[in-house]
Write a protein that holds these residues in place. Sequence first.
Motif, PDB file in Angstrom:
ATOM      1  N   PHE A 153       3.439   0.579  -1.401  1.00 16.58           N
ATOM      2  CA  PHE A 153       2.187   1.493  -1.984  1.00 16.58           C
ATOM      3  C   PHE A 153       0.904   1.157  -1.288  1.00 16.58           C
ATOM      4  O   PHE A 153       0.086   1.950  -0.677  1.00 16.58           O
ATOM      5  CB  PHE A 153       2.226   1.117  -3.462  1.00 16.58           C
ATOM      6  CG  PHE A 153       0.990   2.124  -3.955  1.00 16.58           C
ATOM      7  CD1 PHE A 153       1.192   3.416  -4.090  1.00 16.58           C
ATOM      8  CD2 PHE A 153      -0.372   1.566  -4.213  1.00 16.58           C
ATOM      9  CE1 PHE A 153      -0.026   4.097  -4.797  1.00 16.58           C
ATOM     10  CE2 PHE A 153      -1.262   2.022  -4.808  1.00 16.58           C
ATOM     11  CZ  PHE A 153      -1.064   3.528  -5.266  1.00 16.58           C
ATOM     12  N   ALA A 154       0.548  -0.102  -1.082  1.00 18.14           N
ATOM     13  CA  ALA A 154      -0.471  -0.663  -0.578  1.00 18.14           C
ATOM     14  C   ALA A 154      -0.749   0.017   1.208  1.00 18.14           C
ATOM     15  O   ALA A 154      -1.835   0.386   1.419  1.00 18.14           O
ATOM     16  CB  ALA A 154      -0.637  -2.067  -0.429  1.00 18.14           C
ATOM     17  N   ILE A 155       0.320  -0.044   1.800  1.00 22.16           N
ATOM     18  CA  ILE A 155       0.375   0.525   3.004  1.00 22.16           C
ATOM     19  C   ILE A 155       0.399   1.833   3.164  1.00 22.16           C
ATOM     20  O   ILE A 155      -0.733   2.446   4.018  1.00 22.16           O
ATOM     21  CB  ILE A 155       1.742   0.037   3.798  1.00 22.16           C
ATOM     22  CG1 ILE A 155       1.874  -1.689   4.206  1.00 22.16           C
ATOM     23  CG2 ILE A 155       1.991   0.623   5.045  1.00 22.16           C
ATOM     24  CD1 ILE A 155       3.191  -1.967   4.537  1.00 22.16           C
ATOM     25  N   ALA A 156       0.812   2.425   2.182  1.00 16.26           N
ATOM     26  CA  ALA A 156       0.755   4.144   2.342  1.00 16.26           C
ATOM     27  C   ALA A 156      -0.679   4.429   2.004  1.00 16.26           C
ATOM     28  O   ALA A 156      -0.828   5.557   2.490  1.00 16.26           O
ATOM     29  CB  ALA A 156       2.041   4.673   1.304  1.00 16.26           C
ATOM     30  N   GLU A 157      -1.256   3.771   1.045  1.00 19.44           N
ATOM     31  CA  GLU A 157      -2.732   4.211   0.609  1.00 19.44           C
ATOM     32  C   GLU A 157      -3.738   3.431   1.416  1.00 19.44           C
ATOM     33  O   GLU A 157      -4.702   3.723   1.259  1.00 19.44           O
ATOM     34  CB  GLU A 157      -2.780   3.609  -0.890  1.00 19.44           C
ATOM     35  CG  GLU A 157      -2.031   4.163  -1.942  1.00 19.44           C
ATOM     36  CD  GLU A 157      -2.259   5.848  -2.137  1.00 19.44           C
ATOM     37  OE1 GLU A 157      -3.382   6.079  -2.169  1.00 19.44           O
ATOM     38  OE2 GLU A 157      -1.456   6.783  -2.309  1.00 19.44           O
ATOM     39  N   GLY A 158      -3.410   2.604   2.569  1.00 19.74           N
ATOM     40  CA  GLY A 158      -4.482   1.984   3.511  1.00 19.74           C
ATOM     41  C   GLY A 158      -5.340   0.973   2.653  1.00 19.74           C
ATOM     42  O   GLY A 158      -6.350   0.737   3.259  1.00 19.74           O
ATOM     43  N   LEU A 159      -4.556   0.331   1.614  1.00 17.68           N
ATOM     44  CA  LEU A 159      -5.254  -0.679   0.968  1.00 17.68           C
ATOM     45  C   LEU A 159      -5.148  -2.085   1.880  1.00 17.68           C
ATOM     46  O   LEU A 159      -4.261  -2.386   2.589  1.00 17.68           O
ATOM     47  CB  LEU A 159      -4.558  -0.890  -0.423  1.00 17.68           C
ATOM     48  CG  LEU A 159      -4.721   0.089  -1.248  1.00 17.68           C
ATOM     49  CD1 LEU A 159      -3.979  -0.020  -2.708  1.00 17.68           C
ATOM     50  CD2 LEU A 159      -6.123   0.546  -1.750  1.00 17.68           C
ATOM     51  N   GLN A 160      -6.405  -2.897   1.711  1.00 22.56           N
ATOM     52  CA  GLN A 160      -6.292  -4.052   2.686  1.00 22.56           C
ATOM     53  C   GLN A 160      -5.820  -5.102   2.061  1.00 22.56           C
ATOM     54  O   GLN A 160      -5.249  -6.261   3.020  1.00 22.56           O
ATOM     55  CB  GLN A 160      -7.899  -4.361   3.042  1.00 22.56           C
ATOM     56  CG  GLN A 160      -8.513  -3.215   3.507  1.00 22.56           C
ATOM     57  CD  GLN A 160     -10.200  -3.452   3.747  1.00 22.56           C
ATOM     58  OE1 GLN A 160     -10.678  -4.642   3.543  1.00 22.56           O
ATOM     59  NE2 GLN A 160     -10.911  -2.596   4.363  1.00 22.56           N
ATOM     60  N   ARG A 161      -5.602  -5.270   0.868  1.00 20.74           N
ATOM     61  CA  ARG A 161      -5.048  -6.478   0.064  1.00 20.74           C
ATOM     62  C   ARG A 161      -4.281  -6.279  -1.077  1.00 20.74           C
ATOM     63  O   ARG A 161      -4.438  -5.107  -1.685  1.00 20.74           O
ATOM     64  CB  ARG A 161      -6.339  -7.193  -0.647  1.00 20.74           C
ATOM     65  CG  ARG A 161      -5.767  -8.643  -1.030  1.00 20.74           C
ATOM     66  CD  ARG A 161      -7.133  -9.317  -1.518  1.00 20.74           C
ATOM     67  NE  ARG A 161      -7.962  -9.689  -0.584  1.00 20.74           N
ATOM     68  CZ  ARG A 161      -8.052 -10.936   0.023  1.00 20.74           C
ATOM     69  NH1 ARG A 161      -7.477 -11.978  -0.402  1.00 20.74           N
ATOM     70  NH2 ARG A 161      -8.869 -11.340   1.206  1.00 20.74           N
ATOM     71  N   PHE A 162      -3.124  -6.814  -1.478  1.00 19.58           N
ATOM     72  CA  PHE A 162      -2.304  -6.892  -2.794  1.00 19.58           C
ATOM     73  C   PHE A 162      -2.593  -8.199  -3.402  1.00 19.58           C
ATOM     74  O   PHE A 162      -1.856  -9.198  -2.705  1.00 19.58           O
ATOM     75  CB  PHE A 162      -1.014  -6.313  -2.286  1.00 19.58           C
ATOM     76  CG  PHE A 162      -0.036  -6.284  -3.423  1.00 19.58           C
ATOM     77  CD1 PHE A 162      -0.246  -6.365  -4.704  1.00 19.58           C
ATOM     78  CD2 PHE A 162       1.508  -6.486  -3.258  1.00 19.58           C
ATOM     79  CE1 PHE A 162       0.585  -6.280  -5.786  1.00 19.58           C
ATOM     80  CE2 PHE A 162       2.235  -6.438  -4.076  1.00 19.58           C
ATOM     81  CZ  PHE A 162       1.763  -6.281  -5.495  1.00 19.58           C
ATOM     82  N   ASP A 163      -2.965  -8.256  -4.537  1.00 18.56           N
ATOM     83  CA  ASP A 163      -2.971  -9.369  -5.521  1.00 18.56           C
ATOM     84  C   ASP A 163      -2.088  -9.085  -6.482  1.00 18.56           C
ATOM     85  O   ASP A 163      -2.232  -8.268  -7.415  1.00 18.56           O
ATOM     86  CB  ASP A 163      -4.517  -9.393  -5.965  1.00 18.56           C
ATOM     87  CG  ASP A 163      -4.708 -10.385  -7.038  1.00 18.56           C
ATOM     88  OD1 ASP A 163      -3.791 -11.193  -7.352  1.00 18.56           O
ATOM     89  OD2 ASP A 163      -5.756 -10.698  -7.738  1.00 18.56           O
TER      90      ASP A 163
END
Length: 388
Positions: free
Chosen positions: A315-325
Motif C-alpha cells: 500500500f505504501a508503495i502504491a500510494e507513494g508514501l515515504q515511510r511505514f511505521d
Amino acid sequence: MQDLPERSWQQLVGQAYPFLRYEFLQALEETGCVSLATGWQPCHAAVWEGDRLVAVLPGYRKYHSRGEYVFDFQWAEAYRHFPDPETGIMGRDYYPKLLSAIPFTPAGGPRLVMAEDARPEEVLACLADAIQVLLAEQSATGERLSGWHLLFPDTDQTALVSKHWPTPLLQRHGCQFHWLNRDYADFEAFLAAMTSKRRKEVRRERRKVADQGLSLQRFKGKDITPEMMSQFYTFYQMTYHLRGQRPYLTQSFFLQLLETMGDALMLVMAWHQGRAVAGALFFVGEKTLYGRYWGALVEADCLHFEACYYQGIEFAIAEGLQRFDPGTQGEHKISRGFEPVLTHSLHWLHDERFSRAVDDFLQRERAAVADYREQASQLLPFRSNAPG
C-alpha cells in the motif's frame, strides 16, 4: 476536547499526522477510552494570543504507566525509596504524573503544534510556566504531580523543545523498526533490493498464506463499512483476550473514527472460505503509513506478516508514501526489511535528587540503545549494492 475550538485546532494541526486530529482525540474521550476512570484524565494545553489559538499540546493527568510504550514502571517503584525533600518521608506515590502524548499510540510525530508566525521560545516559555504551576499545586486530596513527560516527539520537535525549554530536560531513547521507501516501483522492486535468500523467504511466506486458503483485500476510506469495522473489532479484542487482558479501546471508538475521519483509515481484511477471520487497521498520513491494530480468530502460518507488514508495504508503495511505521517491538521485522530507528522522549521530574538518579540511568541506557541499533542495522537483509 469539547472545551477547545475544533476549527481552530484543526487549522493548526492539519491532516498530515492523523493522531493529532481533533476527531481522533475527541473520539478517545467521547467513547470513554480516556477518562479519570481509565487513568487518563484529559489535561490539554492551549496557548492563546488574544482570542487566537496559536499552539496546542495534548496532555493527560496519568494515574498509571499503561498504554504509553515508554515504560517507567521501574521509575515509579524507585520513587518510593526517595524521601520527600521537604518532609523526609519515604513511600511517595509516583502517580499522578503529567503526560504529553497520544494515548495508546507509540507513533513518533509532532506533539506541540504552533502557528507559522508563533515564536517558539515564547510559546515554550508560556507552556513551561503553566506546567510548573501544575507541578507545584497540591490537590485537595494531597495529590501532587511527580513530573512531566513528552512521549514520541519527532526528531525536530525533540531538538526544538530541548533548546527552548527553560530548564534542562532528561532525554530517553528507544528503538523501533520502520520500513523506508527507496523509490520502489512495486513490491517486486523492493524484494529485488534484498539478498537472494531473504527474497525467497518472503515469497515463501506469502505463498503459505495463499496455500492455507486465505485471501486478503485492502479497503480505504469510504469503502470501509460499519459492518467491516465491527468485524474488525471482534478480531482486535481477541489479541487482548488471549493475554487475559481487556482491550484499551472500545468498538464505539473505532466506529466513531470511521464516521469522523474515515479518510485516514485503511483496513486489511482476511477471509477463509468466505468467512472473515482476521484484520489489520492502518492510519494514513501525508507521508507515512501507520500500522496500529490487528487481530485474528484463527491461527494461520505467516498471516500476521502478510496482513500487518507485506500488505502495508504494498500500500505504501502504491500510494507513494515515504515511510511505514508498523508499531512497536519486533526484531522479526528486521529480516523483512524494516530498519532500526531511534525514538525520543523528554522528561522533567520535580524531585531534583530523583531526577539526577534517573539521568544517570538514562545516560547508560542511551548508550545501550545506540549499540543495539547499530547491531540491528548489521542484520538488514539488503544487498550491499542495493539502491539507497
